[in-house]
Design a protein around this motif. Structure first.
Motif, PDB file in Angstrom:
ATOM      1  N   LEU A 139       0.826  -1.214   0.000  1.00 43.88           N
ATOM      2  CA  LEU A 139       0.000   0.000   0.000  1.00 43.88           C
ATOM      3  C   LEU A 139       0.857   1.261   0.000  1.00 43.88           C
ATOM      4  O   LEU A 139       0.455   2.292  -0.562  1.00 43.88           O
ATOM      5  N   GLN A 140       2.046   1.184   0.610  1.00 40.64           N
ATOM      6  CA  GLN A 140       2.973   2.325   0.524  1.00 40.64           C
ATOM      7  C   GLN A 140       3.353   2.575  -0.934  1.00 40.64           C
ATOM      8  O   GLN A 140       3.448   3.725  -1.376  1.00 40.64           O
ATOM      9  N   ILE A 185      -6.193  10.015  -0.948  1.00 37.48           N
ATOM     10  CA  ILE A 185      -5.647   8.666  -0.789  1.00 37.48           C
ATOM     11  C   ILE A 185      -6.178   8.032   0.494  1.00 37.48           C
ATOM     12  O   ILE A 185      -6.540   6.850   0.514  1.00 37.48           O
ATOM     13  N   ASN A 186      -6.250   8.813   1.554  1.00 39.11           N
ATOM     14  CA  ASN A 186      -6.765   8.314   2.829  1.00 39.11           C
ATOM     15  C   ASN A 186      -8.195   7.791   2.668  1.00 39.11           C
ATOM     16  O   ASN A 186      -8.540   6.709   3.174  1.00 39.11           O
ATOM     17  N   LYS A 187      -9.003   8.529   1.957  1.00 42.65           N
ATOM     18  CA  LYS A 187     -10.393   8.119   1.728  1.00 42.65           C
ATOM     19  C   LYS A 187     -10.449   6.818   0.935  1.00 42.65           C
ATOM     20  O   LYS A 187     -11.213   5.896   1.272  1.00 42.65           O
ATOM     21  N   LYS A 188      -9.623   6.717  -0.097  1.00 42.67           N
ATOM     22  CA  LYS A 188      -9.584   5.516  -0.930  1.00 42.67           C
ATOM     23  C   LYS A 188      -9.111   4.310  -0.133  1.00 42.67           C
ATOM     24  O   LYS A 188      -9.645   3.197  -0.282  1.00 42.67           O
ATOM     25  N   PHE A 189      -8.130   4.533   0.746  1.00 45.91           N
ATOM     26  CA  PHE A 189      -7.510   3.419   1.461  1.00 45.91           C
ATOM     27  C   PHE A 189      -8.356   2.895   2.621  1.00 45.91           C
ATOM     28  O   PHE A 189      -7.999   1.904   3.250  1.00 45.91           O
ATOM     29  N   LEU A 248       0.598   6.635   5.130  1.00 44.27           N
ATOM     30  CA  LEU A 248       0.364   7.854   4.344  1.00 44.27           C
ATOM     31  C   LEU A 248       1.337   8.957   4.726  1.00 44.27           C
ATOM     32  O   LEU A 248       1.771   9.732   3.866  1.00 44.27           O
ATOM     33  N   ASN A 249       1.696   9.038   5.987  1.00 48.17           N
ATOM     34  CA  ASN A 249       2.715  10.011   6.387  1.00 48.17           C
ATOM     35  C   ASN A 249       4.035   9.748   5.669  1.00 48.17           C
ATOM     36  O   ASN A 249       4.758  10.686   5.299  1.00 48.17           O
TER      37      ASN A 249
END
Length: 377
Positions: free
Chosen positions: A285-286, A303-307, A321-322
């Motif tokens: 995922l990274q 991306i956060n919403k998708k993940f 994500l960070n």
């Protein structure tokens, strides 16, 4: 510290690039005075162009083939990064030139296969990954002591040649507000600082794997073995880490790969195997997040919403994500997934498995050198 002229030129180029883009030289341990001297020598584009040409000419008379190929790969990487500092390049094209290995976007099929492995483990053992992680969580104030214990344990499980150097050990510390979970900083020959990011929620499996990755089965032992080339032969290229380089790709291949290839991962231990596949899921995922951020220009929020569709904890999603959306280190985040796949593929196909492990720890390596030595002969 005394290093030879060709390595001085490589280091000058790396330090010039680091002046332009801080963080490109993530670690350097050849002595502050020498670093200052080399950093101050090159300033203009004309000077750097001449230095690149001079370095190529010097490389032509390097007698040892392996070293010449290794230094040429570093020079190619640095020249590419210097010449494209202000250009927009697709991430895969960047990796091919910077790491000497083309990293492609992970497919959803790859991610799904890892998820299927996790689900099969959960069903077989009748427990969810999240319950296992919670039961084996380590309190923040205990992480460092547990990490130290595992570092010492890993050392006892390794072939003697991997730890055949005058070990100066470690300085342990914890930090906050970093994009990564743990870090090895090589401070001087045979001595490292091991850092844990206390913002991350660790479990026992995490800390055991990181003890392998950062210390005796990974970065510390690799760099310490190659410190012998730095000290004994003055090969200064083994006295620094260039963040985006063939060396770092191989270094992560070692650090990720040895955990599995040297059987530190106990395949009969359900918790360890579950933790390993969860890490593989996070690393895949990274990769995807970095491609979405740098190539697709998706925002961190998008991306956060998708993940949220992936079966990981909110904390895991925040951490990855960070890392993947960090302006500098985001381009490093996909290395872990691909580097492991690279070295596992070579290990499974070669008939010279023990030799491969020895070469990884004791000789300069690039993806091309390893493929030619262990796959194409």
């Amino acid at each position: 510290m005394t290093i030879d002229e060709i390595s001085k030129k490589i280091i000058q180029l790396a330090l010039f690039l680091d002046n332009k883009k801080p963080g490109i030289v993530s670690e350097i341990w050849i002595g502050k005075e020498l670093v200052g001297e080399l950093r101050s020598k090159v300033h203009t584009d004309e000077e750097i162009a001449k230095l690149i040409d001079d370095t190529r000419k010097k490389l032509e008379v390097v007698n040892e083939d392996r070293r010449r190929i290794y230094l040429t790969s570093l020079l190619d990487s640095l020249e590419f990064q210097i010449k494209t500092l202000n250009e927009s390049i697709t991430y895969s094209d960047f990796t091919e030139k910077a790491f000497g290995f083309r990293i492609n976007r992970v497919s959803y099929d790859e991610i799904e296969k890892i998820e299927e492995m996790l689900q099969a483990l959960e069903q077989k053992n009748g427990v969810s990954r999240f319950d296992v992680f919670k039961k084996n969580s380590v309190k923040p104030n205990q992480c460092q002591s547990v990490f130290k214990k595992y570092v010492n344990l890993v050392k006892t499980k390794l072939p003697p040649f991997i730890i055949n150097y005058p070990d100066e050990g470690f300085l342990f510390e914890t930090v906050t507000d970093k994009p990564w979970s743990a870090f090895n900083s090589h401070m001087a020959p045979f001595w490292s600082k091991l850092t844990l990011n206390s913002d991350v929620s660790f479990n026992k499996m995490d800390l055991f794997r990181l003890a392998s990755h950062e210390a005796y089965a990974g970065h510390h032992s690799e760099l310490s073995n190659k410190d012998k080339l730095l000290i004994d032969a003055g090969r200064g290229e083994h006295g620094l880490i260039i963040t985006f380089s063939p060396q770092t790709f191989i270094s992560e291949a070692i650090a990720e790969g040895m955990y599995v290839l040297l059987n530190l991962l106990d395949k009969n231990d359900f918790k360890q195997v579950l933790g390993w596949y969860y890490d593989r899921l996070i690393f895949s995922l990274q990769n995807l997040a970095s491609f979405m951020f740098f190539d697709d220009k998706s925002s961190k929020e998008e991306i956060n919403k998708k993940f949220r569709e992936f079966n990981i904890t909110d904390k895991s999603r925040e951490n990855l994500l960070n890392f993947s959306t960090h302006p500098l280190f985001g381009k490093y985040a996909p290395v872990y997934y691909s580097a492991f796949n690279f070295i596992e593929n070579i290990y499974q196909k070669t008939s010279k498995k023990e030799e491969l492990i020895k070469v990884l720890f004791t000789e300069p390596c690039t993806p091309r050198l390893l493929e030619e030595q262990f796959l194409h002969k």
